[in-house]
Enzyme design. Structure first.
Site, mmCIF file in Angstrom:
data_model
loop_
_atom_site.group_PDB
_atom_site.id
_atom_site.type_symbol
_atom_site.label_atom_id
_atom_site.label_comp_id
_atom_site.label_asym_id
_atom_site.label_seq_id
_atom_site.Cartn_x
_atom_site.Cartn_y
_atom_site.Cartn_z
ATOM 1 N N LYS A 120 0.861 -1.229 0.034
ATOM 2 C CA LYS A 120 -0.096 -0.082 -0.008
ATOM 3 C C LYS A 120 0.980 1.359 -0.072
ATOM 4 C CE LYS A 120 -4.310 -1.608 1.722
ATOM 5 N NZ LYS A 120 -5.655 -1.344 2.885
ATOM 6 N N LYS A 154 -6.993 -9.774 -8.076
ATOM 7 C CA LYS A 154 -7.961 -9.486 -7.037
ATOM 8 C C LYS A 154 -8.990 -8.512 -7.619
ATOM 9 C CE LYS A 154 -8.284 -9.572 -2.545
ATOM 10 N NZ LYS A 154 -7.924 -9.145 -1.085
ATOM 11 N N LYS A 207 -11.699 -2.420 -5.493
ATOM 12 C CA LYS A 207 -12.760 -1.356 -5.355
ATOM 13 C C LYS A 207 -11.928 -0.166 -6.429
ATOM 14 C CE LYS A 207 -10.819 1.193 -1.483
ATOM 15 N NZ LYS A 207 -9.519 0.763 -1.668
#
Ligand code: TRP
Length: 337
Positions: free
Chosen positions: A115, A199, A202
């Site tokens: 991240k 994956k 969003k």
């Protein structure tokens, strides 16, 4: 040693665009656990702000996740649904755990590395200590079981290490129980409909890559119709899915939505074309997701009801958390209680 009462705690971040991966990987599993465990389901708004969130969107997304829990079948009366920020003890325990966890432990967290990306200097400090807050969420209630996706296993391991070090440091053997991961179901990893090796996310720029919980029937059908495939017929066995990520993903989603073992679903579609699978999968997804989306929409139009549920949940969560936090303060040597 006495066995602690089985208590489930899990958290979902309110970061918007709730999708099929969130549902099959997390929320769906929360429902069944209500039969056998005392459950606390937390919308982790404090985790969300480790990356900047627009305040109005954060509030709306917090309500949306709470609505998804309830629409999916979580009962906020028999169990507890709340948002983290309303229970101040989460922040308080997180601070204590910041002082228990070691830098070296956090430096190993792969999610932080992913991240934070290349420019780690620019990541928030909160993102770095995110796993300590997650440990606090769990330990604050002495939760024994934590339903999580594969990607959160490392954070749960860290929570176990923190619990143990706290117990050792403060001479309180067995004070915090060791929380166990619960990794349920076949298709806990739902992949992008446009690329079976990524994956479902969003933040994928392509809307076609994910089915969101608010998609209408025709959107669901369109996204499945346009899902990436490969040129071959569907395999005869699970082993035949090796190297065929798109087939694995669509069959895995079918298995999860129909509550059947993957092997049975593979046998059912053996030798058929992707188009056959897509037709059946679209019908199934509309049947399973459609009513949840509709109920979420109804709840989202009534924010006062959601807010009342969250306030009530927070009050009941505090009633469990505060005595445990009181013991923590004493163990640590804080005056005043
Ligand atoms: N980190 C989890 C995720 O992103 C969310 C989370 C926060 C959580 N606190 C938790 C999950 C406690 C389980 C238990 O998915």
């Amino acid at each position: 040693m006495t066995q602690p009462t089985p208590r489930v705690l899990s958290g979902v971040q309110p970061t918007g665009n709730l999708h099929l991966g969130n549902y099959l990987g997390a929320i769906r599993n929360f429902v069944g656990l209500q039969q056998t465990h005392e459950c606390l389901y937390c919308v982790v708004d404090m985790h969300a702000i480790t990356v900047f969130q627009d305040p109005a969107e954060l509030a709306a997304n917090t309500r949306e996740v709470a609505a998804a829990f309830i629409a999916a079948g979580v009962d906020p009366k028999s169990h507890i649904v709340f948002n983290q920020a309303q229970v101040l003890q989460h922040a308080e325990l997180a601070w204590v755990l910041n002082c228990v966890a070691r830098m070296g432990w956090l430096n190993r967290m792969t999610q932080f590395k992913e991240k934070a990306g290349k420019d780690r200097e620019k990541a928030s400090v909160g993102l770095y200590v995110y796993p300590n807050l997650m440990a606090a969420d769990i330990l604050l209630y002495k939760a024994t079981h934590v339903p999580v996706g594969e990607d959160q296993k490392q954070h749960l391991e860290l929570a176990r290490d923190i619990a143990q070090k706290f117990n050792n440091d403060f001479n309180a053997a067995d004070f915090f129980p060791q929380p166990e991961p619960l990794i349920l179901g076949d298709a806990t990893r739902v992949m992008s409909l446009r690329d079976g090796s990524k994956k479902m996310s969003k933040s994928d720029p392509s809307d076609l890559s994910r089915i969101t919980m608010s998609d209408q029937a025709d959107d669901i059908a369109k996204k499945i119709r346009k899902a990436k495939t490969d040129p071959d017929a569907l395999p005869e066995t699970v082993a035949g899915l090796e190297g065929r990520p798109e087939a694995a993903n669509l069959l895995g989603i079918f298995a999860a939505l129909s509550d059947k073992p993957l092997a049975e679903v593979v046998t059912g579609f053996a030798g058929k074309q992707f188009s056959d699978l897509k037709t059946d999968l679209a019908d199934l997804a509309i049947e399973k997701i459609g009513p949840i989306g509709a109920e979420m929409k109804r709840l989202n139009e009534d924010p006062a009801t959601i807010d009342a549920i969250l306030a009530d949940g927070a009050e009941r969560a505090r009633a469990i958390a505060e005595p445990i936090m009181g013991e923590v303060r004493k163990l640590v040597g804080f005056l005043g209680n």
